[in-house]
Each structure stands twice: as C-alpha cells, then as structure tokens.
Write a protein that holds these residues in place. Sequence first.
Motif, PDB file in Angstrom:
ATOM      1  N   PHE A  40      27.229  15.180  79.299  1.00  0.00           N
ATOM      2  CA  PHE A  40      25.854  15.577  78.963  1.00  0.00           C
ATOM      3  C   PHE A  40      25.204  14.432  78.204  1.00  0.00           C
ATOM      4  CE2 PHE A  40      27.955  16.707  75.044  1.00  0.00           C
ATOM      5  CZ  PHE A  40      26.996  16.709  74.045  1.00  0.00           C
ATOM      6  N   LYS A  41      23.917  14.529  77.977  1.00  0.00           N
ATOM      7  CA  LYS A  41      23.169  13.450  77.350  1.00  0.00           C
ATOM      8  C   LYS A  41      22.451  13.955  76.098  1.00  0.00           C
ATOM      9  CE  LYS A  41      22.520  10.664  81.523  1.00  0.00           C
ATOM     10  NZ  LYS A  41      21.545   9.993  82.414  1.00  0.00           N
ATOM     11  N   PRO A  42      22.159  13.045  75.186  1.00  0.00           N
ATOM     12  CA  PRO A  42      21.473  13.459  73.955  1.00  0.00           C
ATOM     13  C   PRO A  42      20.050  13.920  74.224  1.00  0.00           C
ATOM     14  CG  PRO A  42      21.635  11.078  74.067  1.00  0.00           C
ATOM     15  CD  PRO A  42      22.460  11.612  75.192  1.00  0.00           C
ATOM     16  N   GLU A  43      19.597  14.855  73.410  1.00  0.00           N
ATOM     17  CA  GLU A  43      18.229  15.353  73.512  1.00  0.00           C
ATOM     18  C   GLU A  43      17.341  14.664  72.483  1.00  0.00           C
ATOM     19  OE1 GLU A  43      18.270  19.507  72.844  1.00  0.00           O
ATOM     20  OE2 GLU A  43      19.163  19.998  74.778  1.00  0.00           O
ATOM     21  N   LYS A  44      16.074  14.740  72.728  1.00  0.00           N
ATOM     22  CA  LYS A  44      15.101  14.223  71.772  1.00  0.00           C
ATOM     23  C   LYS A  44      15.258  14.947  70.439  1.00  0.00           C
ATOM     24  CE  LYS A  44      10.142  13.251  71.340  1.00  0.00           C
ATOM     25  NZ  LYS A  44       8.800  13.428  71.941  1.00  0.00           N
ATOM     26  N   TRP A  45      15.156  14.192  69.366  1.00  0.00           N
ATOM     27  CA  TRP A  45      15.297  14.757  68.020  1.00  0.00           C
ATOM     28  C   TRP A  45      13.987  15.402  67.575  1.00  0.00           C
ATOM     29  CZ3 TRP A  45      19.829  15.470  65.848  1.00  0.00           C
ATOM     30  CH2 TRP A  45      19.901  15.848  64.502  1.00  0.00           C
ATOM     31  N   SER A  46      14.070  16.271  66.578  1.00  0.00           N
ATOM     32  CA  SER A  46      12.873  16.907  66.006  1.00  0.00           C
ATOM     33  C   SER A  46      13.124  17.163  64.529  1.00  0.00           C
ATOM     34  CB  SER A  46      12.564  18.223  66.721  1.00  0.00           C
ATOM     35  OG  SER A  46      13.592  19.175  66.464  1.00  0.00           O
ATOM     36  N   ASN A  47      12.057  17.379  63.780  1.00  0.00           N
ATOM     37  CA  ASN A  47      12.200  17.739  62.372  1.00  0.00           C
ATOM     38  C   ASN A  47      12.996  19.024  62.210  1.00  0.00           C
ATOM     39  OD1 ASN A  47      10.609  15.533  61.885  1.00  0.00           O
ATOM     40  ND2 ASN A  47       8.816  16.671  61.184  1.00  0.00           N
ATOM     41  N   LEU A  48      12.834  19.933  63.155  1.00  0.00           N
ATOM     42  CA  LEU A  48      13.561  21.203  63.093  1.00  0.00           C
ATOM     43  C   LEU A  48      15.071  20.970  63.122  1.00  0.00           C
ATOM     44  CD1 LEU A  48      13.438  24.331  63.096  1.00  0.00           C
ATOM     45  CD2 LEU A  48      13.494  24.213  65.593  1.00  0.00           C
ATOM     46  N   ARG A  49      15.505  19.973  63.866  1.00  0.00           N
ATOM     47  CA  ARG A  49      16.944  19.720  63.943  1.00  0.00           C
ATOM     48  C   ARG A  49      17.476  19.203  62.603  1.00  0.00           C
ATOM     49  NH1 ARG A  49      18.859  17.009  69.517  1.00  0.00           N
ATOM     50  NH2 ARG A  49      20.800  18.031  68.864  1.00  0.00           N
ATOM     51  N   SER A  50      16.687  18.417  61.894  1.00  0.00           N
ATOM     52  CA  SER A  50      17.099  17.999  60.552  1.00  0.00           C
ATOM     53  C   SER A  50      17.181  19.208  59.623  1.00  0.00           C
ATOM     54  CB  SER A  50      16.129  16.963  59.980  1.00  0.00           C
ATOM     55  OG  SER A  50      16.223  15.734  60.664  1.00  0.00           O
ATOM     56  N   ALA A  51      16.209  20.108  59.737  1.00  0.00           N
ATOM     57  CA  ALA A  51      16.246  21.329  58.933  1.00  0.00           C
ATOM     58  C   ALA A  51      17.466  22.174  59.294  1.00  0.00           C
ATOM     59  CB  ALA A  51      14.959  22.127  59.128  1.00  0.00           C
ATOM     60  N   LEU A  52      17.803  22.207  60.575  1.00  0.00           N
ATOM     61  CA  LEU A  52      18.988  22.952  61.017  1.00  0.00           C
ATOM     62  C   LEU A  52      20.263  22.383  60.406  1.00  0.00           C
ATOM     63  CD1 LEU A  52      18.365  23.706  64.795  1.00  0.00           C
ATOM     64  CD2 LEU A  52      19.223  25.349  63.102  1.00  0.00           C
TER      65      LEU A  52
END
Length: 814
Positions: free
Chosen positions: A180-192
């Motif tokens: 699989f491949k990496p997904e685009k990052w988001s601020n929500l992922r940092s919060a997660l």
Amino acid sequence: MRIVPFAVSAVVSAGLIFALNKQWGTIPPMGKFLSPQHGFWQNAEPAGQSFDAELNFPELKGKAEVYFDERLVPHVFAENDEDLYFIQGYLHAKFRLFQIDLQTKAAAGRASEIAGEKAVNYDKQQRRLGMVYAAENAMLEIEKDPTARKIFDAYTNGINAYIINLKESELPIEYKLLNFKPEKWSNLRSALLLKMMAKDLSSGTENDLANTNAKSIFLPEELKMLYPQVPDSLVPIIPKGTVFDAPGIIPVQPATADSLYFGKKDTVTANEIAKPDINNGSNNWVVAGSKTASGAPILCNDPHLELSLPSIWYEMQLQTPGSNAYGVSLPGAPFVIIGFNDSIAWGVTNAQRDVKDYYEIKFRDETKQEYWFNGKWEKTIQKPELIKVKGGKDVLDTVAYTLFGPVMFDESFSNDFSNKRNLAVRWVAHDPSNEGMTFYKLNRAANYDDYTEAIRTFQCPGQNFIFASKTGDIAIWQQGKFPARWNRQGLYIMPGEDSSYMWQGFIPQPENPHAKNPERGFLESANQRPVDSTYPYFIPGSYITPRAITIENKLAAMSGITPKDMMALHGNYFNTLAEDVRSTLVQYVNETVLNATEKKYLAIIKNWDLMASPDSKGQTVYQCWWDSLEVEIWKDDLARVSPQAPWPEEQTTMELLKKDSALQFIDNINTPQKETLYDAVTTALKKASADLATKEAEGKLEWTKFKNPTVYHLLKDALPAFARKGLNVGGNGNIVNAVTHSHGPSWRMIVHLTNQTEAYGVYPGGQSGNPGSRFYDDYIDKWVAGEYNKLWFMREGDKTDKNVKWVMKFGNSN
C-alpha cells in the motif's frame, strides 16, 4: 510454425508478469518487491550515504538549514516558526513515514485496511471509543487559535511536501511488503496521534468493568481492603505535610447511590480488546542546586512505553530567532515534547489518574435512536462507521452517541463479552483541547511563570510535568483536566438514565497537586499516587508505588550530585518490593517438606542481593515464587465471577500479609481444609520450583534470559527480522530501570542546568525508520549498557563545527 512458440512464450510471460505483480494472500506482489529499480533493494542504505541536499518549496517564507551530526540528529535553524515546523514535518516524513502513517491509521480504527480481518474488532473498538470524534473536537480548539492553526498547517505541509515528491523506489520497505502507499497528511491526523497517546496513557488507568464484577462478590469493607486508595507505604509526589487549600468544588453524592450504585450486585462481562499496558508509566526527578556538586539543578526523565523500532521518539533541535529547544519529538506531531532550551528543562510522567467512566444506557428499542434520560426519550446521534478490510468485505458498524459519549459496548459489539449491556463511555479526551500548544510554549519558556502558563491548559492524558530553570527553581505539577468526584464515584459502571451520576465539574486547575522549591531539595514522580489522604478530592487511578520509594530513598541520601550519579539512578536494579516480600516468604515457608530442588531455589532467595540485574537468578526465583503465592491467595476468590475480578496490587498484597498473617483470603474456598500462610507460601514455592526447573534446564534461569527483553518492529511478529531480541538488560516494571519483556525506558534524559547546558540522552532505537540504515537501531547497545549520548546543543556559530556531517538547505521555490 515459429509463431506458436512465440505466442506461447508471450502468454507465459504475460501470466508471469501478472502473477508477480498481484498480491497472493499476505505475500507482496513479488514483481514490484524484487524490482531492482523500485523494490526492496532500494532500501539498503550505503554505509557512506550522504544526507546533503538543497530543497526548495513554495510554502517556505525564507531560508533555513538543517545540520545533521554524526548520529543523524537534525539541528534545524529557521527564520520563523512556520518554516521551522514545515521542516520538522518534512524530516518526520523522510525518516519515519511508515511509522506516522501506521500509527494514525490505527488510531482512527483503520488497521483492517492493512492487516485484514484480524484487525476488525480492534478497529471497532477504536471507533466506538470515539478516537476520531476526540481528534475532531481537538481540531475545533486548534482552529480557534491562529498560532496553533499556522503551526499545524505548516507541519502538515512539510509532511505532504515529502510525500508528494516521494518516488516509488524510495517508499519505506514496509509499504512494499504490505503493498500500500502513504496517504496525504492532515492536521486531523496529528490530532489523532496525540489522542492515541491519550488513550495509551489514560484509557488503561480505570477498571470500571472489572471493579463492577468485584463489587458483586466482595463486601464493601473487603473492597476497600483489596483495592485501597492510599497504600500504607505511599511516598507521594507532593511531599507529606503539604497543606492543601479547601476544595473549590464539592460534588454531591446522589441520594440513590446506596441502592443503585454501591449496593447493586450486578456483573458485567464486557472487556476492552486491546487495553493499554498497565506499565505505561515513567520516572522523573529534579534536584536543586543545594544537592548538586555544581550548585546548578539537574533534571532527569525516562518515560516508560512499549518499545519499538522505529523508535517512539525522534531526537532533534529546533531553533528560530525567538526559540531554541532540544529533545525528543513525537513523529506525527510538531514540537519538542521532552527536553530543554536555553533557560529551562522539563519532563513528563503519567499521572495514572482515572478520567474515563462507563454509564449504562436504556434504549427505547433495537434501533438505538432514542435513550431514556431525565424522564424522557432523547435522540441519539447515529454515526455509521464503514471499516474497509484488506482482502475481505467491508464491515459496517453504527455507533450511537449519547449525552455521555459514544456507546462503546452493546449487543452488536463483542456480543460474547458484553452480555448485551449498553455501555456509553465518558472520557476527558473527548473534550475540545489543544495539548500541542503546551509544548509550543514550553519550547519557549524562560522561567517558572512561563512553565506554569504553558501547562495550565493541558487536559489529557494527565501528566506530571517536572521543571528546572537556570535561575535555580525546581517544581512539579500534576496537570490535567480531572473530574471532581464524590467518594468512590466512577469505580463501577454508573446508571445513565438521569444526570445525577454525571460529573458535576472538574477540579480547579490551581488545586491540581504541585510543589515548588521544597526545603529537602528534590522532587520526583514515578506513577505513584500524587498526594496523601489529606488531599480534599477523591482521585482514583492505577498507581504504582515501589519505584517512587526507591527513588525517594536514593535522592534523600545523596549530596554533591553529578550527572554520572543520575545515570546510575536511571539504571538502578534494586527491588524495593522484594525487600519487603522476601522476609514473608522466608519466614512462612515450611522447609521440612521441601525436596532438594526446592531447597536450592530457597537458598538462592536467601542469598540474593535484591538486585534485578541481567544475570540475577534470585530475581527470577523471587518473581516466580511471588507470582505463584499471589495465585494461591487470590485466584479462588477472584474467579467467583467471570471475567474475574481485578487482582489486588502487589504492594497491597504485601501490606496485607505484613499486617495480618491470618488474612481471610489465604484459605482456599474450594478445599475442605483451612489453609494457612505457611501452606500457601510452601505450596507456592513447590509450584514455582517445577516451572523454574524447566526454565533452568533450558538455560533460562538468569533474569534476562527468562524475560527475553526485546524491541519489536511496529508490526511485531509480522517482521521478526526487524526486531532486536535477547537484550542483556535487567529490571522490571516496578523497579527504577523498568524494563520488562518489551516495555521500558523509551528515552533517558539528564539535563544539568549550568551556564552552558550539559545534557545527555539515549533511546533504544535510532534516528532512521529504515531497517536497511545503520541509523535504524544504533543506540540500542548503548541503551542496554546504561550509557548515554552527549547532546550537542548547537549554536549559531557552530555551523562549520566538526560535529556537522551533512547539511540540508531549504528555500522558497518561487
């Protein structure tokens, strides 16, 4: 006629290409995986690999440089905060991409997309606990703060800048193995990611479900005896004798509590699938200049977490004209989390406080669209959760949200365990918060007032923030958003049909336990209860007592302290609990009925130096004998309900036996005769000896061979070749050097706050997440040996220093 062989060859070649590029079961597409241009070969990093680079991105506002030292630690020099955190995000992605991707997918309940059907129940639990809900609420606070929003945006842009420009050949090997491949990052992922840390450090500190079962079989006085709130041997974080202010809030116990809460003999069989490790703790301490050889404070920290490769932490220095911080960061989130700057040092340990409760919900019908609350039917919020499963069918799970929070257990989740009881979870981590800004401010703090302002809004997980400054101040605050509870509120599942059992407020922040500049000249925390019984609030939790006793005794006796003394204390193997337990074992064992093998193990215990060193046989014999005795005393009573009631803490068992050798629970309720402590201790040794003899025959009587200390890859047994096993290190969870099988000090740090800061640190891993890099696990041997890296606190004038090995230059591409 020659066309036929050509046609056959073409078909075979096409079939082979198809087969090699198709995933078969858990095997990656072998064509891609073995490709010299794109496959795993590309992950082998040359020994002389250069990390020099010139990079330009349109998001950057100015110029910046990253100076890597010989350990691949980046020292980032930027002209402004946004560029600083853009580069931090870029570096986290470059060296830890798979780690941040995997951890945030798991946090969001998306592990099944990678692991398949075996992760479905884990994903359901994450979603039913409301992990994304918690992160979304955190984002509400981040969005309100212009500074926070800019920083998180910049950090996210930095990660995405790396991902967008990533070639297939440069993908971390785990992506190639798992296809699989990496997904685009988001601020929500940092919060997660931050909420995942909240789960790991606060979600395992309550035992509501198991305690509810205990309530069904034990009398109220027995419950207080088995699960005391204040251990007899407690050495609290806040020194005894501290006078606390009168409570700012006095919660009122509901009139129905005696009948519906304390007196209700119900049971529950719900059980969390993946509960955090109970050993998730830490040590930190600080000594004032009055106790050091230099006259300057020394601050120490070693957070205890599940050890992994890549490491939990990423070491770095972050500098702008307005800030200069060094320490460890958490890949997936901005800032230095534990570290120091030009003026102060700080560290954290887990508060171990209970900030999560369960409420039983009465639904109107099976649709769960309405629930009974305060005399009427209230509507739930229905949240469909579609779980995508690798190699299988999608799974749809619908979670009902109530006023308390999400319904974590019902008849559609863990049906075999939950007995169809509808249990909603109220968790402080669900509340809007912005924990990240605490670290932004700590990175820039110059004194005690700045430190207290920085930590003031930190909510979850509750942490013991320890502090020292170059002006000589030392301090500790237990900081978090803690419910103000009436006595014994939240120990058991609470009725959820009205508001009377809801939290009535929170302990005012200034009343959180804290101390500054004590006369004795030191402060420490090691996951023990923070205060003695004079504190005016009920504060349940899963506290650990013995490590604090050892640290307290050592620091109290020390003077003229140096960083080398602190290194020795980090590595201390003394077993404080065993010091108390051994006398009971030796006093009550009946030697006349022991065989030669059992007498041999008894002799080992008698002659043991109480050190849990790697080669210790005494520690192994003690642990097996003590564990066996706990089974003899408690198992018959706890197993009267299923799942069984929680085991009393080791410290509690020791204290009960010291006070009463005729403790009622020693007698086995399943046998006709009455057992005494002599019987229990002797039987426990006999049973332990049988296991010990087997281990000894296998060459595993020495403690390190018995417990096999291991640092696993994040994918655990799926990638055993990427782990480090059989490490020659001792210790245990209740010992200062708290190494268990795969859990322990994840970062050891010592900061000596002299004029020119002197700092040391080490973690069991390396800076790179690439198993093919020499920087993947190059710190582990040093960590095992109790050695440290000297932390180079680089200055502006050091850019041509011999310590600089590689340079990355960043600029604007417009």
